[in-house]
Design a protein around this motif. Structure first.
Motif, PDB file in Angstrom:
ATOM      1  N   VAL A   1       5.783  17.517  -4.454  1.00 59.59           N
ATOM      2  CA  VAL A   1       5.105  16.221  -4.496  1.00 59.59           C
ATOM      3  C   VAL A   1       6.098  15.119  -4.850  1.00 59.59           C
ATOM      4  CG1 VAL A   1       3.357  14.857  -5.707  1.00 59.59           C
ATOM      5  CG2 VAL A   1       2.861  17.220  -5.051  1.00 59.59           C
ATOM      6  N   ARG A   2       6.959  15.386  -5.816  1.00 59.83           N
ATOM      7  CA  ARG A   2       7.955  14.386  -6.207  1.00 59.83           C
ATOM      8  C   ARG A   2       8.932  14.105  -5.069  1.00 59.83           C
ATOM      9  NH1 ARG A   2      12.722  14.528  -9.120  1.00 59.83           N
ATOM     10  NH2 ARG A   2      12.549  16.764  -9.506  1.00 59.83           N
ATOM     11  N   GLY A   3       9.319  15.137  -4.331  1.00 65.44           N
ATOM     12  CA  GLY A   3      10.237  14.944  -3.213  1.00 65.44           C
ATOM     13  C   GLY A   3       9.636  14.062  -2.130  1.00 65.44           C
ATOM     14  N   VAL A   4       8.365  14.268  -1.811  1.00 67.50           N
ATOM     15  CA  VAL A   4       7.694  13.447  -0.798  1.00 67.50           C
ATOM     16  C   VAL A   4       7.582  12.005  -1.274  1.00 67.50           C
ATOM     17  CG1 VAL A   4       5.503  13.074   0.391  1.00 67.50           C
ATOM     18  CG2 VAL A   4       6.424  15.389   0.198  1.00 67.50           C
ATOM     19  N   SER A   5       7.331  11.817  -2.564  1.00 66.42           N
ATOM     20  CA  SER A   5       7.071  10.467  -3.078  1.00 66.42           C
ATOM     21  C   SER A   5       8.303   9.576  -3.098  1.00 66.42           C
ATOM     22  CB  SER A   5       6.503  10.560  -4.497  1.00 66.42           C
ATOM     23  OG  SER A   5       7.495  10.992  -5.420  1.00 66.42           O
ATOM     24  N   LEU A   6       9.489  10.160  -3.208  1.00 63.10           N
ATOM     25  CA  LEU A   6      10.689   9.345  -3.390  1.00 63.10           C
ATOM     26  C   LEU A   6      10.917   8.382  -2.239  1.00 63.10           C
ATOM     27  CD1 LEU A   6      13.166  11.899  -5.010  1.00 63.10           C
ATOM     28  CD2 LEU A   6      12.470   9.693  -5.967  1.00 63.10           C
ATOM     29  N   MET A   7      10.815   8.889  -1.008  1.00 59.95           N
ATOM     30  CA  MET A   7      11.033   8.007   0.137  1.00 59.95           C
ATOM     31  C   MET A   7       9.906   6.993   0.277  1.00 59.95           C
ATOM     32  SD  MET A   7      13.934   8.680   1.441  1.00 59.95           S
ATOM     33  CE  MET A   7      13.818   7.866   3.019  1.00 59.95           C
TER      34      MET A   7
ATOM     35  N   THR B   1       2.083   6.464  -7.107  1.00 61.96           N
ATOM     36  CA  THR B   1       1.031   7.383  -7.555  1.00 61.96           C
ATOM     37  C   THR B   1       1.456   8.831  -7.383  1.00 61.96           C
ATOM     38  OG1 THR B   1      -0.676   5.758  -6.970  1.00 61.96           O
ATOM     39  CG2 THR B   1      -1.374   8.049  -7.238  1.00 61.96           C
ATOM     40  N   LEU B   2       2.029   9.152  -6.225  1.00 61.25           N
ATOM     41  CA  LEU B   2       2.466  10.535  -5.980  1.00 61.25           C
ATOM     42  C   LEU B   2       3.584  10.952  -6.928  1.00 61.25           C
ATOM     43  CD1 LEU B   2       2.433  10.833  -2.069  1.00 61.25           C
ATOM     44  CD2 LEU B   2       0.908  11.933  -3.710  1.00 61.25           C
ATOM     45  N   PHE B   3       4.523  10.039  -7.213  1.00 60.03           N
ATOM     46  CA  PHE B   3       5.593  10.392  -8.142  1.00 60.03           C
ATOM     47  C   PHE B   3       5.005  10.653  -9.524  1.00 60.03           C
ATOM     48  CE2 PHE B   3       9.260  10.393 -10.749  1.00 60.03           C
ATOM     49  CZ  PHE B   3      10.349  10.603  -9.935  1.00 60.03           C
ATOM     50  N   GLY B   4       4.082   9.773  -9.949  1.00 60.68           N
ATOM     51  CA  GLY B   4       3.441   9.981 -11.245  1.00 60.68           C
ATOM     52  C   GLY B   4       2.697  11.308 -11.298  1.00 60.68           C
ATOM     53  N   VAL B   5       1.993  11.653 -10.218  1.00 57.12           N
ATOM     54  CA  VAL B   5       1.269  12.923 -10.173  1.00 57.12           C
ATOM     55  C   VAL B   5       2.241  14.101 -10.221  1.00 57.12           C
ATOM     56  CG1 VAL B   5      -0.158  14.406  -8.689  1.00 57.12           C
ATOM     57  CG2 VAL B   5      -0.750  11.996  -8.996  1.00 57.12           C
TER      58      VAL B   5
ATOM     59  N   ALA C   1       0.838  -1.207   0.000  1.00 53.91           N
ATOM     60  CA  ALA C   1       0.000   0.000   0.000  1.00 53.91           C
ATOM     61  C   ALA C   1       0.872   1.256   0.000  1.00 53.91           C
ATOM     62  CB  ALA C   1      -0.924  -0.009   1.213  1.00 53.91           C
ATOM     63  N   MET C   2       1.948   1.225   0.784  1.00 49.51           N
ATOM     64  CA  MET C   2       2.848   2.374   0.842  1.00 49.51           C
ATOM     65  C   MET C   2       3.521   2.605  -0.506  1.00 49.51           C
ATOM     66  SD  MET C   2       6.000   2.973   3.504  1.00 49.51           S
ATOM     67  CE  MET C   2       7.101   4.380   3.352  1.00 49.51           C
ATOM     68  N   LEU C   3       3.924   1.524  -1.160  1.00 47.07           N
ATOM     69  CA  LEU C   3       4.569   1.646  -2.463  1.00 47.07           C
ATOM     70  C   LEU C   3       3.590   2.165  -3.508  1.00 47.07           C
ATOM     71  CD1 LEU C   3       6.898   1.310  -4.385  1.00 47.07           C
ATOM     72  CD2 LEU C   3       6.393  -1.131  -4.536  1.00 47.07           C
ATOM     73  N   ALA C   4       2.362   1.675  -3.487  1.00 44.40           N
ATOM     74  CA  ALA C   4       1.360   2.157  -4.437  1.00 44.40           C
ATOM     75  C   ALA C   4       1.127   3.657  -4.255  1.00 44.40           C
ATOM     76  CB  ALA C   4       0.050   1.395  -4.243  1.00 44.40           C
ATOM     77  N   LEU C   5       1.105   4.111  -2.991  1.00 45.94           N
ATOM     78  CA  LEU C   5       0.955   5.538  -2.716  1.00 45.94           C
ATOM     79  C   LEU C   5       2.146   6.319  -3.264  1.00 45.94           C
ATOM     80  CD1 LEU C   5      -0.441   7.931  -1.321  1.00 45.94           C
ATOM     81  CD2 LEU C   5       0.753   7.291   0.791  1.00 45.94           C
ATOM     82  N   GLY C   6       3.364   5.789  -3.044  1.00 44.45           N
ATOM     83  CA  GLY C   6       4.559   6.470  -3.526  1.00 44.45           C
ATOM     84  C   GLY C   6       4.608   6.561  -5.037  1.00 44.45           C
TER      85      GLY C   6
END
Length: 531
Positions: free
Chosen positions: A384-390, A357-361, A350-355
């Motif tokens: 948004v990209r910075g938050v998604s990386l981790m 999705t956020l990177f794609g957005v 679930a965490m990876l799917a969120l990450g």
């Protein structure tokens, strides 16, 4: 493998020492190793915003200067999968300290280069030996730390591994603008010396096993180096020279194919292969490598594409580009505690799917760029990209390696890191190909609209010609036509970069289809950080 090496390899699985955790000195030495890894990853991108200054300093051509970055990448890609075998032969401490010391010396030599030939030679040495530090750190984190402490260590390593490419252009631009391009390399020397000494004195987690040299697969080593080096050359130079239309790219493609067949045959049939490919039989590891490949596309592709847009369309210098890129690094750093917390509370898939999705957005939001886009418009996509990386990095590690037995981790670490770098190489090749093709498409489309039959075209040319008539002594009609063509090229560039951002976002959204195929790793087996 000797008994000592075997024992060292099994130590984390359940020994009392592993359960108690490392000593204070070993922990301090590990942090020094992490900083060494930071330098090695940073040097991939630190030169990217300063290539023009290096080109002027070395009197190199525009084609030659690209090898300052390409040579480092090729050498690093060859070393990363080899590091697993070398760490067992030499021990982790010897491999890391030799690599760090040689990386530091090569950095010093890069700063003294007077010709492009010298620079490429030292960059090859720097990339090859620096590459050994990267997977060694991940394997060490698994050996040193008990499961209870790996989540926090994973956050630290993930932050370093993903932030280094992000802040590379920022730091490189500042060093070049403040001092000179030589400091891109000189900056490695003092910390490199300190890290080498600290690791040698504090990190001693396994013993060398020189008996492995008796069955060392030299043919497999040569085949692997030729395969990875030639493949990296094709991916890097192909877009620039229209792929197989160029003789050197064509030869490299043949070498890569031939050497690749030989390498895979040796890896699957030799009793002691250079790289253990059987780890791919584990479904989670195979899918994790695919996701790491996707992350490499986004991590290195976005760091390449946005500065390219800012430099060519907006005309920003290295420091201005670095300031905008810093937004991603800032949010990445601030989101690290959140990612660490979520890694303990959320199911990894679930965490990876969120990450993802956020990177794609985040990348998708960049596809609305215009010729006036600046920090205010680019802030949100970068954040948004910075938050998604981790959020991507931590669960990918857990999902990929959570089902592997401890004795497979060292070899798997090299393969896992390799896939991220190969993803970056493929991403850059994909971006450059898209830019070439879509730029030609948009130029044709826009030029088709510039016909004398359209009154808006003639009115614009007349107005521009009138302004130039008051300012220039040359033919105002020709000046107006050149200015209009410059505007067309600028708008075609904007549309091209928008297409590239959109394509990259689709890659991340497409990666979500892999989620149902991943098994949830057992808690007892989850080396969340070791790769």
């Amino acid at each position: 493998m000797s008994a000592a090496s075997t024992a060292a390899g099994r130590l984390p699985a359940g020994s009392s020492d592993a359960a108690a955790g490392p000593s204070r000195a070993a922990t301090f030495g590990f942090f020094a190793m992490v900083f060494g890894m930071f330098m090695a990853i940073l040097d991939i991108q630190i030169v990217s915003s300063s290539l023009r200054e290096i080109q002027a300093g070395l009197a190199a051509s525009s084609d030659e200067i690209a090898w300052v970055q390409t040579s480092y990448l090729i050498a690093e890609v060859v070393m990363i999968p080899l590091s697993g075998m070398l760490s067992r032969v030499l021990s982790t401490r010897v491999l890391f300290t030799v690599s760090c010391a040689a990386f530091t010396l090569a950095s010093l030599l890069c700063s003294t280069a007077g010709t492009i030939g010298e620079m490429v030679t030292w960059r090859v040495l720097q990339g090859f030996l620096g590459g050994a530090m990267i997977p060694t750190v991940f394997a060490t984190s698994f050996i040193l730390f008990p499961p209870a402490k790996r989540a926090g260590v994973s956050v630290l390593i993930g932050l370093v591994a993903t932030m280094a490419p992000t802040i590379g252009p920022t730091l490189g631009g500042w060093l070049t603008e403040t001092f000179s391009w030589h400091w891109l390399f000189l900056a490695n020397v003092p910390p490199g010396i300190i890290v080498t000494i600290l690791v040698w004195r504090t990190v001693d987690i396994d013993k060398p096993d020189l008996s492995l040299l008796k069955g060392f697969d030299w043919l497999g080593l040569v085949a692997m180096a030729a395969f990875l080096g030639a493949a990296e050359y094709v991916l890097d130079e192909g877009p620039r020279w229209d792929w197989l239309e160029d003789g050197s790219v064509r030869i490299a493609a043949v070498v890569a194919m031939t050497a690749g067949i030989l390498f895979f045959w040796r890896a699957l049939s030799y009793r002691q292969p250079i790289v253990e490919l059987r780890a791919f039989q584990d479904r989670n590891f195979a899918i994790g490598c695919m996701l790491s490949f996707v992350l490499g596309i986004g991590l290195y592709g976005s760091v390449y594409l946005l500065p390219l847009f800012l430099g060519t369309v907006r005309g920003y210098n290295a420091l201005q580009i670095g300031q905008i890129m810093f937004v991603t690094g800032m949010f990445q750093f601030m989101s690290a505690p959140l990612a660490g917390f979520l890694s303990k509370k959320m199911e990894p898939r679930a965490m990876l799917a969120l990450g993802l999705t956020l990177f794609g957005v985040g990348v998708y939001l960049n596809h609305d760029v215009t010729n006036q886009s600046s920090l205010s418009e680019l802030f949100l996509p970068q954040a948004v990209r910075g938050v998604s990386l981790m959020l991507c990095f931590l669960p990918i590690n857990t999902l990929a390696l959570g089902t592997l037995p401890p004795d497979k981790i060292k070899n798997a670490s090299g393969l896992y890191n390799l896939m991220r770098n190969l993803g970056g190489a493929v991403g850059l090749a994909m971006i450059n190909t898209v830019i070439d093709h879509r730029m030609a498409h948009h130029m044709r489309h826009l030029l088709d609209q510039l016909t004398p039959a359209r009154s808006v075209v003639t009115q614009t040319l007349d107005a521009m010609s009138g302004r130039f008539a008051d300012l220039l002594s040359t033919d105002p009609d020709q000046a107006a036509l050149r200015a209009l063509m410059s505007m067309v090229q600028r708008e075609a560039s904007v549309l091209t970069y928008a297409d590239a951002f959109l394509l990259m976002s689709l890659v991340f959204f497409a990666a979500l289809v892999l989620m149902p195929l991943v098994h949830k790793p057992k808690a007892s087996q989850a080396p969340a950080d070791a790769h």
